[in-house]
Motif scaffolding. Structure first.
Motif, PDB file in Angstrom:
ATOM      1  N   ILE A 236       0.843  -1.200   0.000  1.00 36.22           N
ATOM      2  CA  ILE A 236       0.000   0.000   0.000  1.00 36.22           C
ATOM      3  C   ILE A 236       0.877   1.248   0.000  1.00 36.22           C
ATOM      4  O   ILE A 236       0.674   2.188  -0.772  1.00 36.22           O
ATOM      5  N   TYR A 239       2.755   1.673  -3.478  1.00 37.16           N
ATOM      6  CA  TYR A 239       1.906   2.213  -4.544  1.00 37.16           C
ATOM      7  C   TYR A 239       1.561   3.681  -4.294  1.00 37.16           C
ATOM      8  O   TYR A 239       1.582   4.501  -5.210  1.00 37.16           O
ATOM      9  N   SER A 248      -3.471   1.341  -4.010  1.00 38.15           N
ATOM     10  CA  SER A 248      -3.354   1.169  -2.565  1.00 38.15           C
ATOM     11  C   SER A 248      -4.709   0.874  -1.947  1.00 38.15           C
ATOM     12  O   SER A 248      -4.844  -0.027  -1.119  1.00 38.15           O
ATOM     13  N   GLY A 269      -0.765   7.416   2.879  1.00 40.31           N
ATOM     14  CA  GLY A 269      -0.720   7.395   1.417  1.00 40.31           C
ATOM     15  C   GLY A 269      -1.720   8.353   0.804  1.00 40.31           C
ATOM     16  O   GLY A 269      -1.408   9.093  -0.134  1.00 40.31           O
TER      17      GLY A 269
END
Length: 362
Positions: A236, A239, A248, A269
């Motif tokens: 995750i 990405y 993700s 993220g």
RNA sequence: UCACUAGACUGCG
């Protein structure tokens, strides 16, 4: 008694020291292994004082007892105590004991003492070499680490992982990737494991090396490796750092188990990709599902607020972390909030925040 | 049946 010891061990592996202690207390026959198991359980859970009081109460100790205790002190950086136990140890010190001491010294930055022990020890096993390699790596001496790595024989998956993460920790991501490539191409029977892949995925993220990251993703599938929550988090994260945050999200929801790191990877993220509201929604979902956030979770949340200019939300979460979750803000949290306030033009408030800090500003 | 070595998610710069 084998049964008792096995169950005892099981409890400690799951971190259930209460049950372990209770079983220990009610069992009529205990042997030295039972004592050792419980001591190690307390050491691993960070209750070194309790471990020590058991150790002191023991009538007969063996080298495993001593080593378990020494490694506990070494891991917490109490090398003075570790050394004095090491010196007082009446029975044969084996490589395991020495290895604990080596990594303990390296962790305190006492590289030359670590090396001294490595040179003095009568027998070295693979773990000794590995410990010395990471000692160098943790103290910025990657080249020395590499020369030991090249010199050693019988490298195992730890050796490779040590060296790869050693490069990663010293901003030598390209070398890390190169060595990883060599690892998978060499037909020596040593395959990367989950830890190796997590290190390499992290490197891919930092270098935005999407192709390599995808290759590892495929490698996991091709080799039918279980996608654990931690490995999932690493994917995750990779990405997201490569700009593919939608991937993700897909991976996140496909995982059947999510631990705090998995949530953190997604929240952070989304945040770094400018999706502040999605990050905050993910955090809400996390709370709804009663997953326990940690200090990195809040850093992700604050980052999201910072990127999105969400001053109110940022301050609300910042206050809530200590009030409702008993997580004390660290420098990085303050840094993020000060950044948030300053970017919003609230310089007075930012200064006030710095003044209110419990630690010295950096 | 017990002990050692690698570990991802960690703001801005």
């Amino acid at each position: 008694i084998f049964v008792v010891n096995t169950v005892l061990k099981m409890y400690t592996v799951f971190g259930d020291l209460k049950s372990a202690q209770r079983l220990f207390d009610i069992s009529p026959n205990l042997d030295i292994v039972s004592w050792n198991t419980l001591i190690d359980g307390y050491v691993k859970s960070g209750a070194i004082k309790l471990a020590r009081s058991l150790f002191d109460k023991m009538g007969e100790r063996n080298e495993i007892t001593w080593t378990a205790m020494i490694s506990g002190y070494a891991k917490t950086g109490s090398m003075d105590v570790a050394q004095s136990l090491f010196d007082r140890m009446p029975i044969c010190r084996n490589p395991v004991t020495w290895n604990s001491m080596i990594s303990g010294y390296a962790k305190c930055g006492l590289l030359s003492l670590a090396r001294k022990l490595f040179d003095e020890m009568p027998f070295r096993n693979t773990a000794s070499w590995n410990a010395m390699i990471s000692s160098y790596a943790h103290n910025g001496e990657v080249e020395l680490a590499r020369s030991l790595f090249d010199k050693m024989q019988d490298k195992d998956v730890f050796s490779w992982s040590c060296m790869i993460s050693g490069y990663a920790q010293n901003n030598r991501g390209r070398n890390a990737l190169g060595l990883f490539k060599e690892m998978v191409q060499t037909r020596n029977g040593i395959r990367p494991n989950e830890v190796t892949l997590m290190s390499v995925l992290s490197v891919c993220g930092h270098l935005a090396a999407l192709d390599q990251g995808k290759w590892i993703h495929a490698y996991i599938g091709r080799n039918k490796m279980r996608l654990s929550d931690n490995l999932g988090a690493a994917l995750i994260d990779m990405y997201a750092k490569c700009g593919c945050v939608h991937t993700s999200v897909e991976i996140f929801w496909k995982l059947d188990h999510k631990n705090v790191s998995t949530w953190n990877a997604l929240i952070t993220g989304l945040a770094v990709n400018g999706l502040a509201h999605e990050a905050l929604k993910t955090f809400e979902e996390m709370q709804r599902l009663k997953a326990k956030p940690n200090s990195i979770t809040f850093l992700g949340v604050l980052m999201a607020c910072c990127h999105g200019g969400l001053v109110e939300d940022g301050l609300r979460h910042f206050r809530s972390m200590s009030k409702n979750y008993d997580i004390q803000p660290e420098m990085k949290h303050y840094g993020c909030v000060v950044d948030l306030l300053a970017r919003a033009g609230l310089l007075e408030e930012a200064q006030e925040m710095v003044r209110s800090m419990s630690m010295k500003p950096d």
